[in-house]
Design an enzyme around this catalytic site. Sequence first.
Site, PDB file in Angstrom:
ATOM      1  N   SER A 161      -2.793   4.898  -4.646  1.00  0.00           N
ATOM      2  CA  SER A 161      -2.192   5.968  -4.253  1.00  0.00           C
ATOM      3  C   SER A 161      -3.310   7.265  -4.582  1.00  0.00           C
ATOM      4  CB  SER A 161      -0.930   6.351  -5.035  1.00  0.00           C
ATOM      5  OG  SER A 161      -0.290   7.386  -4.430  1.00  0.00           O
ATOM      6  N   ASP A 327       5.714  -0.649   1.870  1.00  0.00           N
ATOM      7  CA  ASP A 327       5.159   0.704   1.179  1.00  0.00           C
ATOM      8  C   ASP A 327       5.508   1.730   2.579  1.00  0.00           C
ATOM      9  OD1 ASP A 327       3.906   3.171   0.524  1.00  0.00           O
ATOM     10  OD2 ASP A 327       2.201   1.934  -0.294  1.00  0.00           O
ATOM     11  N   HIS A 360       6.147   1.509  -2.377  1.00  0.00           N
ATOM     12  CA  HIS A 360       4.868   2.176  -2.887  1.00  0.00           C
ATOM     13  C   HIS A 360       4.518   1.928  -4.417  1.00  0.00           C
ATOM     14  CE1 HIS A 360       1.400   4.840  -2.801  1.00  0.00           C
ATOM     15  NE2 HIS A 360       1.980   5.459  -3.702  1.00  0.00           N
TER      16      HIS A 360
END
Lengths: 391, 205
Positions: A161, A327, A360
């Site tokens: 991320s 995600d 995610h």
Amino acid sequence: MAAERARIANNEATEPSSKVVRFGADMPLKLDSGKVLSPFQIAYQTYGELNSARSNAVLICHALTGDQHVASNNPVTGKPGWWEVLIGPGKVIDTNRFFVICSNVIGGCLGSTGPATINPQTGKPWGLDMPIVTIGDMVRAQVMLVDHLGIDRLFSVIGGSMGGMQVLQWASAYPERVHTALPIATGARHSSQNIAFHEVGRQAVMADPDWRGGRYIEAGTRPEKGLAVARMAAHITYLSEAALHRKFGRNLQDRAALTFGFDADFQIESYLRHQGMSFVDRFDANSYLYMTRAMDYFDLAADHGGRLADAFRGTSTRFCLVSFTSDWLFPTEESRSIVHALNAAGASVSFVEIETDRGHDAFLLDEPELFSAIDGFLRSAARARGLEELA
Amino acid sequence: MSVNSNGPRIDLQLIADFIAPRARVLDVGCGDGELLAYLEQDKQVDGRGVEISQRGVNECVARGLSAIQGDADTDLVFYPDKGFDYVILSQTLQATRNPREVLEQLLRIGERAIVSFPNFGYWRVRLSLLFRGRMPVTRDLPYSWYDTPNIHFCTIRDFVALCEEVGATVESAMALDREGHSIGVSMPWWFWNLFGQQAVFVLKR
């Protein structure tokens, strides 16, 4: 309990219980905004031993609300490190083989200079006087830390991320210092939708009267409600519809029937409220503004004339990208466009998409396919560099 | 399929024989990485793989190979000109939507392209059509017509004609029998076209 945690978190912002390096006026941090941060400090943790050749260092970059406590208990929550499923003795990133470094990013709130840190010039928390920081600034600070530790070349830079953005920035700006790069569940730029979600979060924080224009620490208040709402909205984006349905469905929370009111009738509501409230105890609201802004500003292609391939031209870094099918914050297409750019730059790149419904957040969870990909990638990279003892 | 003590499949071994040590190699349709692993071990190549099945890619990466998920029809355009010494397309051409465009891309990306494919002119295939009147289902082409991924079959002669059309020079070629052994190096095309169960071409442009 909550107040006690907040008190610990406040202390950690200036006097971290982890290792910390303080850079004086002679070593300022030049920021992308044109401003200079000085003096400043970086809080960090290390695990394992640096070998004599200094060739086994792995830098872990944390995500939006992460910290340096990647493989040891968090001093605020007392919970295990955020990536202990992956990192530790005998784990995939084996601290018996690797020297693992993880630092709190600049702008964070657990000991690296950020809005909750005491500004030595004023004796008060920086608050919004803290200059805006970018992913590039975070990495520039990490470079100073890595220099401080006497390491020329990192065996690997790994992160998911926002951490993955730092990995890309490292590989782009310091290719000769990065042997392998593992950007996970990330993108080379923050999408319009992602900026939109971050803006909702920031507005929620700033709309809380207890935010006090960012001066809440001196005022003795905390914008808990605003920050909790921000976290609740963001948390939804870390999951997937399928996972929400699987875990919660339309199940009711400790009740047999709807109450015809606005209490948390549904389990999902109760879950989100809990996520929001437990977050505010450990995270600084202003820091949340700075972190989200740093992600929003990230656009690696724009920094290279609009051509992402030019960010990696001539690189000898070995890349392995990972994405997750469910995600929707950083969908597979984001990773694929990085892969195409790396192909165009002639880079060595692997790309693994992992099938999961966990959204995610999957990068933080026990995902065997993720672990076998990282393991295979790092071992072969070690062999390619003649580091048999790491393979 | 894996590299066992007897070495790789014979057709893969034949491809490997064309490749110089320490070359830069792109294997398009690399499957679980059997050929790449062999080439890295035996020829110390700098190998990369492209594979359409994610499972295959994940297996490649777990065994330490550099591989990405991708489609030969759409993803080769992202590679720079002459970025590799060899680009390999092993038993995949017949499954592409646009074999001519794929071949053009291989020749653009690689100094040399190595292409292997099943020969639809093989006598067993011809017999099946001639006597049974049915699309052939053989050991090496085990699919029925309605579920086959192989949508663009060709014969050896068809492929030679395509090479001429795209201006590729055939540097080397061989036809293989059912067991993967090379047959009659100096035989004429018609012989290969009839008795070759598959073919391997080394092309340059």
